[in-house]
Design a protein around this motif. Structure first.
Motif, mmCIF file in Angstrom:
data_model
loop_
_atom_site.group_PDB
_atom_site.id
_atom_site.type_symbol
_atom_site.label_atom_id
_atom_site.label_comp_id
_atom_site.label_asym_id
_atom_site.label_seq_id
_atom_site.Cartn_x
_atom_site.Cartn_y
_atom_site.Cartn_z
ATOM 1 N N ASN A 1 0.900 -1.119 -0.219
ATOM 2 C CA ASN A 1 -0.081 -0.046 0.050
ATOM 3 C C ASN A 1 1.013 1.119 -0.157
ATOM 4 O O ASN A 1 0.511 2.270 -0.517
ATOM 5 N N SER A 2 1.904 1.277 0.870
ATOM 6 C CA SER A 2 2.841 2.384 0.649
ATOM 7 C C SER A 2 3.441 2.465 -0.530
ATOM 8 O O SER A 2 3.672 3.741 -0.853
ATOM 9 N N SER A 3 3.865 1.518 -1.239
ATOM 10 C CA SER A 3 4.477 1.754 -2.535
ATOM 11 C C SER A 3 3.566 2.212 -3.580
ATOM 12 O O SER A 3 3.895 3.186 -4.088
ATOM 13 N N PHE A 4 2.235 1.863 -3.362
ATOM 14 C CA PHE A 4 1.316 2.449 -4.720
ATOM 15 C C PHE A 4 1.073 3.818 -4.089
ATOM 16 O O PHE A 4 0.939 4.580 -4.836
ATOM 17 N N GLU A 5 1.118 4.097 -2.991
ATOM 18 C CA GLU A 5 0.899 5.522 -2.398
ATOM 19 C C GLU A 5 2.013 6.734 -2.951
ATOM 20 O O GLU A 5 1.868 7.468 -3.438
ATOM 21 N N ASN A 6 3.205 5.995 -3.035
ATOM 22 C CA ASN A 6 4.374 6.742 -3.466
ATOM 23 C C ASN A 6 4.178 6.813 -4.960
ATOM 24 O O ASN A 6 4.549 7.976 -5.568
#
Length: 149
Positions: free
Chosen positions: A111-116
């Motif tokens: 999720n954090s990856s896609f947020e970035n």
């Protein structure tokens, strides 16, 4: 089915999608590292462009004008480097977190990856809108200026 009940579904990351995401993360990391290198070169160029223009003023040019231009060019190049830094940072974070998420099977990292990745595209989209607006305004000012002459 009751109208108050919400139907939720989960997307699964299949093996093929995992391979695509892994390869995307590798290319993203490569592009972000190259971007950081170019940012460093732009900063070095900003420092030396100001010095070069200041030196050229000593060879018979207008020292006051060259001094002002050297400061302007240094600030301009540093601003370009700062603007270019953020998409590179977001892409680097996307890549490193995606690789870790896939290796560790970690949903929070995914999720954090896609947020970035979203932040990277959002930043680039906003900058594109800003630059298109500047070009349109410059075109309009140029057109109106030529009509007035």
């Amino acid at each position: 089915m009751d109208q108050n009940e919400t139907t939720l579904f989960k997307l699964e990351v299949e093996e093929l999608s995992t391979r695509f995401l892994s390869e995307t993360a590798k290319w993203g990391k490569f592009l972000s590292i190259v971007g950081f290198i170019f940012i460093g070169l732009i900063v070095i160029l900003a420092i030396f462009a100001g010095t070069l223009l200041g030196t050229m003023a000593g060879f018979g040019g207008n020292a006051m004008l060259a001094g002002g231009m050297s400061i302007f060019i240094t600030i301009l190049y540093l601003a370009i480097a700062a603007l270019y830094f953020f998409p590179c940072l977001y892409m680097f974070r996307f890549s490193t977190r995606m690789k870790r998420a896939l290796a560790e099977n970690n949903q929070e990292l995914l999720n954090s990856s896609f947020e970035n990745l979203k932040s990277c595209f959002k930043f680039m989209g906003i900058m594109t809108i800003v630059f298109i607006s500047i070009y349109v305004l410059a075109f309009l000012v140029g057109t109106l200026g030529s009509l007035g002459s």
